[in-house]
Design an enzyme around this catalytic site. Structure first.
Site, PDB file in Angstrom:
ATOM      1  N   LEU A 178      20.026  -0.321  47.915  1.00  0.00           N
ATOM      2  CA  LEU A 178      18.931  -1.268  48.124  1.00  0.00           C
ATOM      3  C   LEU A 178      19.361  -2.700  48.470  1.00  0.00           C
ATOM      4  O   LEU A 178      18.604  -3.479  48.374  1.00  0.00           O
ATOM      5  CB  LEU A 178      17.921  -1.161  47.200  1.00  0.00           C
ATOM      6  CG  LEU A 178      17.088   0.158  46.873  1.00  0.00           C
ATOM      7  CD1 LEU A 178      15.877   0.232  45.917  1.00  0.00           C
ATOM      8  CD2 LEU A 178      16.632   0.918  48.461  1.00  0.00           C
ATOM      9  N   LYS A 234      10.659  -6.917  48.449  1.00  0.00           N
ATOM     10  CA  LYS A 234      10.334  -7.751  47.371  1.00  0.00           C
ATOM     11  C   LYS A 234      10.621  -9.303  47.219  1.00  0.00           C
ATOM     12  O   LYS A 234       9.904 -10.214  46.664  1.00  0.00           O
ATOM     13  CB  LYS A 234      10.276  -7.229  45.923  1.00  0.00           C
ATOM     14  CG  LYS A 234      11.742  -7.418  45.473  1.00  0.00           C
ATOM     15  CD  LYS A 234      11.973  -6.369  44.108  1.00  0.00           C
ATOM     16  CE  LYS A 234      13.256  -6.198  43.590  1.00  0.00           C
ATOM     17  NZ  LYS A 234      13.308  -5.607  42.365  1.00  0.00           N
ATOM     18  N   GLY A 243      18.185  -4.581  45.722  1.00  0.00           N
ATOM     19  CA  GLY A 243      16.553  -4.568  45.511  1.00  0.00           C
ATOM     20  C   GLY A 243      15.991  -5.452  46.931  1.00  0.00           C
ATOM     21  O   GLY A 243      14.858  -5.235  47.030  1.00  0.00           O
ATOM     22  N   LEU A 246      16.132  -4.782  49.939  1.00  0.00           N
ATOM     23  CA  LEU A 246      15.615  -3.553  50.962  1.00  0.00           C
ATOM     24  C   LEU A 246      14.113  -3.112  50.645  1.00  0.00           C
ATOM     25  O   LEU A 246      13.563  -2.360  51.244  1.00  0.00           O
ATOM     26  CB  LEU A 246      16.588  -2.490  51.340  1.00  0.00           C
ATOM     27  CG  LEU A 246      17.500  -3.125  52.283  1.00  0.00           C
ATOM     28  CD1 LEU A 246      18.713  -1.962  52.118  1.00  0.00           C
ATOM     29  CD2 LEU A 246      17.219  -3.323  53.617  1.00  0.00           C
ATOM     30  N   TYR A 283      29.055  -2.704  31.805  1.00  0.00           N
ATOM     31  CA  TYR A 283      27.810  -2.792  31.991  1.00  0.00           C
ATOM     32  C   TYR A 283      26.892  -3.149  30.549  1.00  0.00           C
ATOM     33  O   TYR A 283      27.427  -2.618  29.496  1.00  0.00           O
ATOM     34  CB  TYR A 283      26.850  -1.437  32.363  1.00  0.00           C
ATOM     35  CG  TYR A 283      27.212  -1.067  34.019  1.00  0.00           C
ATOM     36  CD1 TYR A 283      27.833  -2.019  34.789  1.00  0.00           C
ATOM     37  CD2 TYR A 283      26.827   0.397  34.297  1.00  0.00           C
ATOM     38  CE1 TYR A 283      28.124  -1.739  36.019  1.00  0.00           C
ATOM     39  CE2 TYR A 283      27.320   0.423  35.660  1.00  0.00           C
ATOM     40  CZ  TYR A 283      28.108  -0.490  36.598  1.00  0.00           C
ATOM     41  OH  TYR A 283      28.296  -0.236  37.774  1.00  0.00           O
ATOM     42  N   SER A 311      24.430   0.052  45.233  1.00  0.00           N
ATOM     43  CA  SER A 311      23.482  -0.957  45.932  1.00  0.00           C
ATOM     44  C   SER A 311      22.887  -0.493  47.095  1.00  0.00           C
ATOM     45  O   SER A 311      22.977  -1.193  48.206  1.00  0.00           O
ATOM     46  CB  SER A 311      24.163  -2.327  46.227  1.00  0.00           C
ATOM     47  OG  SER A 311      24.465  -3.030  44.883  1.00  0.00           O
TER      48      SER A 311
END
Length: 347
Positions: free
Chosen positions: A238, A246, A241, A243, A53, A236
């Site tokens: 979401l 956006k 992201g 879900l 990361y 994850s």
């Protein structure tokens, strides 16, 4: 905030785990510090990172920055004893990480020592193999997954070599427990069998993707989780992201992961539009933030050790952590089941 144990260890963690993969690229050190402080103040004691990361984007220039940021927070805040810290060793494929070579015993020792130094700590609570040397079906690779291409003569010996090295690190006090990531049922069970046969550390968790759009863990992995006490750390939750809603109707908000990672690891495909809209509409109909609904659903699953959230803003972080307080009604769960039946594998 409910807590659980990692596998058959005595390590107690919050059901929400703070993910960190944007720190060092999308988030500054000051923003990361604020996220860690807020999370800890609101009952989250579990942080997950990796030597790889940040991932937004992945690069040789930013590699290891996230661990270093966490290490700086630990050094300045003196809160190491208040958190459970998880990190991972990267597998093959990145030339700037051990020349892109597969994970070996030597690589395990190198990675553990390097992570300890960056994290400015004497021990790692949960050390995970980020992905197996032999390959896997996660990250949209299910469509061309073929285990018959694996080398049967080395698959098990490769696992045993890594497990022996991890056992040495446990004996040395450098790590407390071990976990897998992006693994299969066979792979996880083989690690468990090898540990039992050889008196080596037992896998406590498996960190795989799980969300309303990707629910492969509901099947044979759920059975293994139940019988073998190997909880899921869901990354994850979401779907990158998606879900949150956006990205509906082709939108890509400025600064979002979709503007950095393109199709968000293959998730931002046309097939996800209809089920995402259905889940967002369901959330709104019940006065729930769509992101909170998605995370709250993950927390209803009996195999869930923790859901790993990620945020680039404090507002997102507050919504995600707040999902732990949401109790989904039977009506909502039945509607989720209906939508899932209509769209069983959209990503």
């Amino acid at each position: 905030m409910r807590h659980t144990k990692l596998g058959r260890t005595d390590i107690d963690v919050s059901q929400i785990c703070l993910g960190t993969m944007t720190w060092g690229s999308q988030n500054t050190q000051d923003e990361a510090f604020a996220q860690m402080d807020y999370a800890l103040d609101h009952g989250v004691n579990f942080f997950d990172t990796a030597e790889l990361y940040p991932t937004t984007p992945l690069s040789a220039e930013t590699y290891t920055l996230t661990e270093s940021i966490i290490g700086n927070w630990i050094a300045t805040g003196g809160k190491r004893d208040k958190i459970v810290l998880a990190t991972k060793i990267a597998g093959s494929g990145r030339p700037y990480i051990r020349e892109g070579q597969p994970i070996t015993a030597k690589a395990v020792h190198q990675a553990v020592d390097a992570s300890l130094a960056r994290l400015k700590t004497d021990y790692i609570d949960l050390f995970q193999i980020h992905w197996p040397n032999r390959g896997h079906y996660h990250f949209r690779q299910a469509w061309n997954y073929d285990p018959t291409k694996q080398d049967r003569s080395t698959a098990v010996s490769d696992m045993a070599e890594k497990l022996e090295a991890l056992g040495e690190c446990v004996k040395a006090g450098k790590i407390r427990a071990i976990g897998l990531s992006n693994e299969t049922t066979w792979g996880t069970q083989k690690f468990l069998s090898l540990a039992e046969e050889r008196g080596l550390p037992r896998v406590a968790t498996v960190q795989n993707e799980y969300n309303l759009l990707y629910r492969t863990h509901d099947l044979d992995m759920a059975e293994l989780s139940y019988h073998e006490d190997v909880g899921l750390l869901a990354y994850s939750p979401l779907a990158g992201g998606i879900l949150s809603g956006k990205y509906l109707d082709g939108r890509k908000p400025a600064g979002s992961r979709g503007t950095i990672n393109g199709d968000i690891g293959g998730r931002l495909a046309p097939q996800q539009q209809a089920p995402t809209q259905a889940y967002v509409d369901l959330a709104h109909a019940h006065g729930i933030d769509p992101s909170a609904l998605a995370i709250a659903f993950c927390l209803t699953r009996p195999f869930m050790a923790a859901a790993i959230i990620g945020a680039t803003t404090m507002e997102q972080l507050k919504v995600n952590i707040g999902a732990a307080d949401i109790v989904l009604s039977d009506e909502i769960l039945k509607e989720i089941a209906r939508i899932h039946r209509d769209y069983p594998m959209p990503i």
